[in-house]
Design a protein around this motif. Structure first.
Motif, PDB file in Angstrom:
ATOM      1  N   VAL A 235       0.826  -1.207   0.000  1.00 22.30           N
ATOM      2  CA  VAL A 235       0.000   0.000   0.000  1.00 22.30           C
ATOM      3  C   VAL A 235       0.860   1.257   0.000  1.00 22.30           C
ATOM      4  O   VAL A 235       0.497   2.280  -0.587  1.00 22.30           O
ATOM      5  N   GLY A 236       2.033   1.212   0.627  1.00 23.98           N
ATOM      6  CA  GLY A 236       2.909   2.375   0.665  1.00 23.98           C
ATOM      7  C   GLY A 236       3.504   2.739  -0.677  1.00 23.98           C
ATOM      8  O   GLY A 236       4.048   3.837  -0.840  1.00 23.98           O
ATOM      9  N   ASP A 237       3.409   1.830  -1.653  1.00 24.78           N
ATOM     10  CA  ASP A 237       3.943   2.081  -2.993  1.00 24.78           C
ATOM     11  C   ASP A 237       2.839   2.368  -3.996  1.00 24.78           C
ATOM     12  O   ASP A 237       3.027   2.212  -5.203  1.00 24.78           O
ATOM     13  N   MET A 238       1.690   2.810  -3.507  1.00 23.36           N
ATOM     14  CA  MET A 238       0.555   3.122  -4.365  1.00 23.36           C
ATOM     15  C   MET A 238       0.222   4.603  -4.272  1.00 23.36           C
ATOM     16  O   MET A 238       0.542   5.256  -3.277  1.00 23.36           O
ATOM     17  N   PRO A 239      -0.406   5.160  -5.303  1.00 21.06           N
ATOM     18  CA  PRO A 239      -0.780   6.574  -5.271  1.00 21.06           C
ATOM     19  C   PRO A 239      -1.727   6.880  -4.119  1.00 21.06           C
ATOM     20  O   PRO A 239      -2.408   6.001  -3.587  1.00 21.06           O
ATOM     21  N   GLU A 240      -1.790   8.148  -3.766  1.00 22.09           N
ATOM     22  CA  GLU A 240      -2.604   8.585  -2.631  1.00 22.09           C
ATOM     23  C   GLU A 240      -4.062   8.205  -2.802  1.00 22.09           C
ATOM     24  O   GLU A 240      -4.738   7.841  -1.836  1.00 22.09           O
ATOM     25  N   ALA A 241      -4.575   8.261  -4.025  1.00 20.27           N
ATOM     26  CA  ALA A 241      -5.986   7.944  -4.247  1.00 20.27           C
ATOM     27  C   ALA A 241      -6.298   6.507  -3.862  1.00 20.27           C
ATOM     28  O   ALA A 241      -7.357   6.224  -3.284  1.00 20.27           O
ATOM     29  N   ALA A 242      -5.383   5.586  -4.173  1.00 17.64           N
ATOM     30  CA  ALA A 242      -5.601   4.189  -3.815  1.00 17.64           C
ATOM     31  C   ALA A 242      -5.570   4.010  -2.307  1.00 17.64           C
ATOM     32  O   ALA A 242      -6.394   3.292  -1.730  1.00 17.64           O
ATOM     33  N   ARG A 243      -4.634   4.671  -1.661  1.00 17.55           N
ATOM     34  CA  ARG A 243      -4.552   4.559  -0.208  1.00 17.55           C
ATOM     35  C   ARG A 243      -5.795   5.146   0.462  1.00 17.55           C
ATOM     36  O   ARG A 243      -6.308   4.591   1.438  1.00 17.55           O
ATOM     37  N   ALA A 244      -6.276   6.267  -0.086  1.00 26.88           N
ATOM     38  CA  ALA A 244      -7.474   6.889   0.480  1.00 26.88           C
ATOM     39  C   ALA A 244      -8.698   6.006   0.313  1.00 26.88           C
ATOM     40  O   ALA A 244      -9.640   6.076   1.111  1.00 26.88           O
ATOM     41  N   ALA A 245      -8.671   5.147  -0.718  1.00 25.40           N
ATOM     42  CA  ALA A 245      -9.813   4.256  -0.969  1.00 25.40           C
ATOM     43  C   ALA A 245      -9.803   3.041  -0.045  1.00 25.40           C
ATOM     44  O   ALA A 245     -10.717   2.217  -0.108  1.00 25.40           O
ATOM     45  N   GLY A 246      -8.751   2.910   0.770  1.00 21.49           N
ATOM     46  CA  GLY A 246      -8.707   1.823   1.738  1.00 21.49           C
ATOM     47  C   GLY A 246      -8.084   0.543   1.233  1.00 21.49           C
ATOM     48  O   GLY A 246      -8.206  -0.507   1.870  1.00 21.49           O
ATOM     49  N   ILE A 247      -7.402   0.582   0.076  1.00 21.49           N
ATOM     50  CA  ILE A 247      -6.735  -0.619  -0.438  1.00 21.49           C
ATOM     51  C   ILE A 247      -5.605  -1.003   0.497  1.00 21.49           C
ATOM     52  O   ILE A 247      -4.825  -0.150   0.951  1.00 21.49           O
ATOM     53  N   SER A 248      -5.494  -2.294   0.785  1.00 20.97           N
ATOM     54  CA  SER A 248      -4.522  -2.748   1.776  1.00 20.97           C
ATOM     55  C   SER A 248      -3.183  -3.120   1.165  1.00 20.97           C
ATOM     56  O   SER A 248      -2.169  -3.169   1.851  1.00 20.97           O
TER      57      SER A 248
END
Length: 333
Positions: A235-248
């Motif tokens: 998750v730390g290597d994903m764009p902010e939008a993905a992290r905000a969407a709750g992707i683990s």
């Protein structure tokens, strides 16, 4: 499961020689105490099994080279294929630090006649070029924390035209509207060879902007009749939008038209257990069934560092269902 009391074990790859299964794995001493330090101490270990459950450790496969060398910091993840002349080729990632202290990754290979004793070829044979694939740059140009060019997955061309390599890489061009967009440059890197020894870089097999800062440790496989691409992204290597969407984050599976794509990265989904990382498929030699293995990553904030026993797999629509290999996979009606 495969666990070493004295060392953490993480990324791995599997080879079936027709009689035994061979497990090649990254490991580093638990005496480091900090599991994050393992990456700069990684060597490639080796174990063998007749059933994918009970493993006997044998002599290590590779260790880092003396400096200066492209792999003088650590030897990282790779894959093994067999040349038509009978030689086994292990492609692996070499890591070194540049003058700025940044981790620069490139790809080399070693050769063996028996899968036990390996001789490194002069390397690297492939590196990021800065035109197709992003090279590391210091601030303020820096887009990423290291020069990501690693995890070679090598496979024979389906039509007999040489060999292909899938590479964890980042596009030299792509989203850059603001600093957060620059994260979204992870691609399926690609190279081709006629002989496994000489390689040429080619355009990536995917486009930047797919939602991943990097796609780690590829594997192509046919699972119960469906071609898939297996990869990993935390998750730390994903764009902010993905992290905000709750992707683990974790192990991802994407459908594919062929081993060379196109890959449905937009439709990729994670496996159900977020504590697992670097998944691998292996076909059971006796039954022909596809099994799945992975390493145990973090549980409750603690790094585990051991490799699971095989899971049985089955499709539930377009999603894979996993269960311990001695269990029946229950698929909803």
């Amino acid at each position: 499961m495969f666990r070493l009391p004295e060392a953490w074990v993480w990324d791995f790859w599997l080879v079936d020689d027709g009689e035994q299964y061979h497990l090649f794995f990254l490991y580093a001493s638990r005496a480091l105490r900090d599991p994050h330090a393992r990456h700069y101490r990684a060597s490639i270990g080796h174990a063998v099994s007749s059933d994918l459950v009970h493993w006997d450790r044998v002599v290590d496969a590779l260790v880092r080279s003396d400096a200066p060398a492209f792999d003088d910091l650590a030897t990282w993840t790779g894959s093994v294929v067999r040349h038509p002349d009978g030689r086994w080729f292990m492609f692996y990632t070499g890591a070194t630090l540049n003058a700025f202290g940044a981790n620069v990754q490139s790809i080399g290979y070693a050769v063996s006649s028996d899968l036990y004793e390996w001789d490194k070829a002069p390397g690297p044979v492939l590196s990021a070029d800065g035109e197709i694939y992003e090279k590391w740059a210091p601030a303020p140009e820096a887009n990423w924390h290291d020069e990501a060019f690693r995890d070679p997955w090598v496979l024979a061309d389906p039509d007999g035209d040489g060999w292909h390599m899938l590479i964890t890489a980042r596009s030299a061009v792509g989203p850059a509207h603001d600093p957060s967009d620059r994260v979204d440059r992870g691609v399926v890197g690609h190279a081709w060879s006629a002989d496994l020894e000489n390689w040429e870089l080619r355009e990536p097999l995917s486009s930047p902007g797919a939602g991943f800062g990097q796609l780690e440790v590829f594997q192509t496989h046919v699972v119960n009749g469906k071609q898939v691409l297996l990869f990993n992204c935390a998750v730390g290597d994903m764009p902010e939008a993905a992290r905000a969407a709750g992707i683990s984050g974790g192990v991802w599976i994407a459908s594919a038209d062929s081993v060379l794509g196109p890959y449905d990265l937009a439709g990729a989904h994670e496996i159900d257990d977020p504590t697992l990382y670097v998944g691998k498929f292996i076909d059971d030699r006796e039954t022909g069934e596809t099994k799945f293995m992975a390493f145990r990553n973090e549980t409750g904030g603690q790094f585990i560092g051991e490799i699971t026993d095989p899971y049985a797999v089955a499709w539930d629509g377009d999603r894979l269902v996993f269960a311990p290999s001695h269990s029946k996979v229950d698929v909803p009606a």
